[in-house]
Design an enzyme around this catalytic site. Structure first.
Site, short mmCIF file in Angstrom:
data_model
loop_
_atom_site.label_atom_id
_atom_site.label_comp_id
_atom_site.label_asym_id
_atom_site.label_seq_id
_atom_site.Cartn_x
_atom_site.Cartn_y
_atom_site.Cartn_z
NE ARG A 153 -4.39 -0.21 2.41
CZ ARG A 153 -5.31 -1.19 2.47
NH1 ARG A 153 -4.95 -2.45 2.38
NH2 ARG A 153 -6.57 -0.89 2.59
NE ARG A 165 -10.90 1.87 5.41
CZ ARG A 165 -12.12 1.31 5.31
NH1 ARG A 165 -13.13 1.80 5.96
NH2 ARG A 165 -12.27 0.27 4.54
P1 ADP Z 1 -10.20 -2.34 2.68
O1 ADP Z 1 -10.64 -3.73 2.29
O2 ADP Z 1 -11.36 -1.47 3.05
O3 ADP Z 1 -9.29 -1.74 1.66
P2 ADP Z 1 -8.32 -3.56 4.50
O4 ADP Z 1 -9.05 -4.65 5.17
O5 ADP Z 1 -7.41 -3.92 3.39
O6 ADP Z 1 -9.38 -2.46 4.03
O7 ADP Z 1 -7.49 -2.72 5.55
C1 ADP Z 1 -8.08 -2.23 6.75
C2 ADP Z 1 -7.06 -1.37 7.48
O8 ADP Z 1 -5.94 -2.16 7.85
C3 ADP Z 1 -6.49 -0.21 6.69
O9 ADP Z 1 -7.32 0.95 6.75
C4 ADP Z 1 -5.15 -0.01 7.40
O10 ADP Z 1 -5.32 0.66 8.65
C5 ADP Z 1 -4.73 -1.43 7.71
N1 ADP Z 1 -3.94 -2.00 6.60
C6 ADP Z 1 -4.29 -3.04 5.80
N2 ADP Z 1 -3.32 -3.31 4.91
C7 ADP Z 1 -2.32 -2.41 5.14
C8 ADP Z 1 -1.07 -2.14 4.54
N3 ADP Z 1 -0.61 -2.86 3.50
N4 ADP Z 1 -0.32 -1.13 5.04
C9 ADP Z 1 -0.73 -0.40 6.08
N5 ADP Z 1 -1.92 -0.58 6.69
C10 ADP Z 1 -2.72 -1.57 6.23
#
Ligand code: ADP
Ligand code: ADP
Ligand code: ZN
Length: 220
Positions: free
Chosen positions: A88, A171
């Protein structure tokens, strides 16, 4: 094959990763699911991550990279992974190159699932998640068979704490700032394929399958 699904929150990464899991014999590694599992188990990692997740911010790279490195060192990941929600940031993408490089592998393909902000918000607002298997449903677009329970696990679905309107907007903003630069990062390396994520779930899936077949054909 090592495949990365890239897209904003709500773009459909988790949905498409699950569908691909049915046809590609590869594990899905979702950093969000790993953080939620760590939190459910009340581990130190989970409690640290929660502070950032609740705010809609990214968990610091060091923590995230360590967690993913640990996961992909496990035997089921030896032949490739479907990455969902990782990398990310550019630092995470560079770390992934290093990690895979040490295993004699590389990112083979990045699918960017493009969805506009109004559609993302509508999807996040209607998202319901299974606490047990992580499968996602949508009240309108992908409803469960028996209302309120997972088709596979038969446990009650829940709405994620971070799927509130304020956190959703944050987000998406964080995505645009910190993750969208990965589109150029992977495009420059000739790895990015863009898919129109505003079609129905099966049409998006079909486009992704086509991209995978093409990438495999060219590699052969
Ligand atoms: P979504 O499916 O809504 O994109 P995720 O389940 O992938 O959300 O992620 C939820 C949260 O977990 C993010 O908002 C972040 O806080 C954290 N997160 C997930 N993946 C990462 C990553 N690769 N780097 C940093 N934070 C992450
Ligand atoms: P991400 O992992 O990128 O955050 P999800 O796979 O969790 O996205 O999908 C977000 C929400 O949108 C879920 O409720 C899901 O059922 C729904 N959804 C996913 N793909 C589509 C689509 N192509 N059309 C309509 N709704 C979708
Ligand atoms: Zn389930």
């Amino acid at each position: 094959m090592d495949l990365v699904l890239l897209g904003a929150p709500g773009a459909g990464k988790g949905t498409q990763a699950s569908l691909l899991g049915e046809i590609l014999p590869l594990p899905r590694v979702s950093s969000g699911d790993l953080f939620r599992a760590a939190l459910a188990n009340q581990t130190e990692l989970g409690l640290k991550a929660k502070v950032y997740m609740d705010r809609g911010e990214l968990v610091p790279d060091e923590i995230t990279i360590g967690m993913v490195a640990e996961r992909i060192s496990q035997p089921d990941c030896a032949h490739g992974v479907i990455f969902d929600g990782f990398p990310r940031t550019v630092a995470q993408a560079q770390a992934l190159d290093d990690l895979l490089g040490r295993m004699g592998r590389k990112v083979d393909l990045v699918i960017y699932i493009r969805v506009s902000t109004p559609v993302l918000l509508e999807r996040l607002a209607g998202r319901w998640t299974c606490p047990k298997c992580g499968r996602v449903y949508h009240r309108l677009y992908s409803p469960e068979k028996v209302q309120g329970e997972c088709d596979d696990c038969h446990v009650p679905l829940y709405q994620r704490d971070d799927d509130t309107p304020e956190t959703q907007s944050r987000r998406i903003a964080v995505y645009l700032e910190q993750t969208a630069p990965l589109q150029a990062f992977y495009r420059e390396r000739g790895l990015l394929v863009e898919v129109n994520g505003e079609q129905d779930i099966q049409a998006v899936h079909a486009d992704i399958v086509k991209a995978i077949q093409k990438a495999r054909g060219e590699a052969a």
